[in-house]
Design an enzyme around this catalytic site. Structure first.
Site, PDB file in Angstrom:
ATOM      1  CD  GLU A 110      -2.990  -0.599  -0.196  1.00 40.22           C
ATOM      2  OE1 GLU A 110      -3.032   0.570  -0.616  1.00 40.22           O
ATOM      3  OE2 GLU A 110      -3.586  -1.536  -0.743  1.00 40.22           O
TER       4      GLU A 110
ATOM      5  CG  ASP B 153      -7.933   5.345  -4.014  1.00 36.30           C
ATOM      6  OD1 ASP B 153      -9.114   5.198  -4.371  1.00 36.30           O
ATOM      7  OD2 ASP B 153      -7.005   4.651  -4.460  1.00 36.30           O
TER       8      ASP B 153
ATOM      9  CE1 TYR C 285      -6.687   3.884  -0.672  1.00 35.80           C
ATOM     10  CE2 TYR C 285      -4.382   3.512  -0.086  1.00 35.80           C
ATOM     11  CZ  TYR C 285      -5.494   3.199  -0.850  1.00 35.80           C
ATOM     12  OH  TYR C 285      -5.429   2.190  -1.754  1.00 35.80           O
TER      13      TYR C 285
ATOM     14  N   GLY D  98      11.253   6.779  -5.597  1.00 40.26           N
ATOM     15  CA  GLY D  98      10.950   8.158  -5.239  1.00 40.26           C
ATOM     16  C   GLY D  98      10.207   8.272  -3.921  1.00 40.26           C
ATOM     17  CE1 TYR D  99       5.648  12.075  -3.962  1.00 37.46           C
ATOM     18  CE2 TYR D  99       5.973  10.344  -5.560  1.00 37.46           C
ATOM     19  CZ  TYR D  99       5.434  11.558  -5.215  1.00 37.46           C
ATOM     20  OH  TYR D  99       4.700  12.255  -6.121  1.00 37.46           O
TER      21      TYR D  99
END
Length: 252
Positions: free
Chosen positions: A54, A155, A137, A98-99
């Site tokens: 997730e 979402d 979420y 990323g992130y």
DNA sequence: CTCCTGTGTT
DNA sequence: AACACAGGAG
């Protein structure tokens, strides 16, 4: 076969009666079992693995995530393995996704889980949300996917699909709108296997009912078209106020 | 609720 | 350069 139990009194829903709503669930699940994606994290019932997937999916498309997920759970097969790993090791496994702060948050959250919950994911939403990196979420996704609780994972995908099916015009960026979808989805999900409900809407949003080019091609067999054939209209749009040029309604 | 973040798109 | 997006955090 499921039976509709909730009371749906939403704007934009006037055209749907209970039988159609029941039909929606049936078509949705039927479509999902035939066309839904078989993904690695859908084969497991390990909450920790589902959590990892997730978090990865929050920022990246499914196809990109798959190899990272496989590699990640191989390298960190248990919460303890991830908790004990040096942060650099974790970031190295995340390289390219990323992130990176979400990788750091994931490890932090897993460390909290190991320290406070004996290495097991808590089974209620508020305790899940107390973990770093787990918001509304992800908590809902875990409740449904890992614990089979009828908790809709709200979402963008879910809101887009439902807004088109149920003709909800509100701006999905607004929090008030989110509440509305929460209510609608909660009523719908009670007659469904919760994990399938969320996964089906996810796949429908990614494969058919997409943000751009909401095409109806190849759609004879989709739940959406089944609904349209029953006299429901499909309002194609992604956001409310603006982008009105994108807005058109089809009736079949 | 508003703000924040990294990322992608125009 | 400006904005859209998608989540979480405060």
């Amino acid at each position: 076969m499921c039976q509709f139990r909730g009371k749906l009194e939403l704007e934009g829903l006037k055209k749907m009666n209970e039988q159609q709503i029941q039909q929606f669930n049936h078509d949705l699940l039927d479509w999902f079992h035939r066309k839904g994606r078989k993904l690695p994290w859908r084969k497991t019932d390990n909450p920790y693995y589902i959590w990892i997937s997730e978090v990865m999916l929050q920022q990246t498309q499914v196809n990109t995530v798959i190899p990272y997920y496989d590699q990640f759970i191989k390298k960190f097969p248990t919460p303890e393995a991830l908790a004990d790993a040096p942060e650099q090791e974790v970031l190295k496994s995340w390289e390219g996704l990323g992130y990176y702060s979400r990788a750091r948050n994931l490890q932090k959250g897993v460390r909290e889980m190991v320290a406070s919950y004996n290495g097991e994911l808590p089974k209620n939403k508020s305790e899940l949300m107390s973990l770093t990196g787990v918001g509304p979420y992800t908590a809902s996704a875990l409740m449904s996917m890992a614990y089979h609780e009828p908790e809709p994972a709200i979402d963008g995908n879910l809101m887009r699909v439902l807004s088109r099916v149920f003709l909800i015009d509100d701006d999905i960026a607004k929090q008030k709108t989110r509440k509305k979808f929460e209510k609608l989805a909660s009523d719908l999900i009670v007659q469904t296997e919760p994990a399938y409900f969320n996964q089906a809407l996810m796949d429908l949003g990614a494969m058919v009912c997409r943000r751009k080019l909401p095409t109806v091609r190849s759609a004879h067999s989709t739940a959406i078209v089944a609904l349209m054939k029953k006299g429901c209209s499909w309002n194609i749009r992604s956001r409310a106020a603006k982008q009105s040029q994108e807005r058109f309604i089809m009736r079949c």
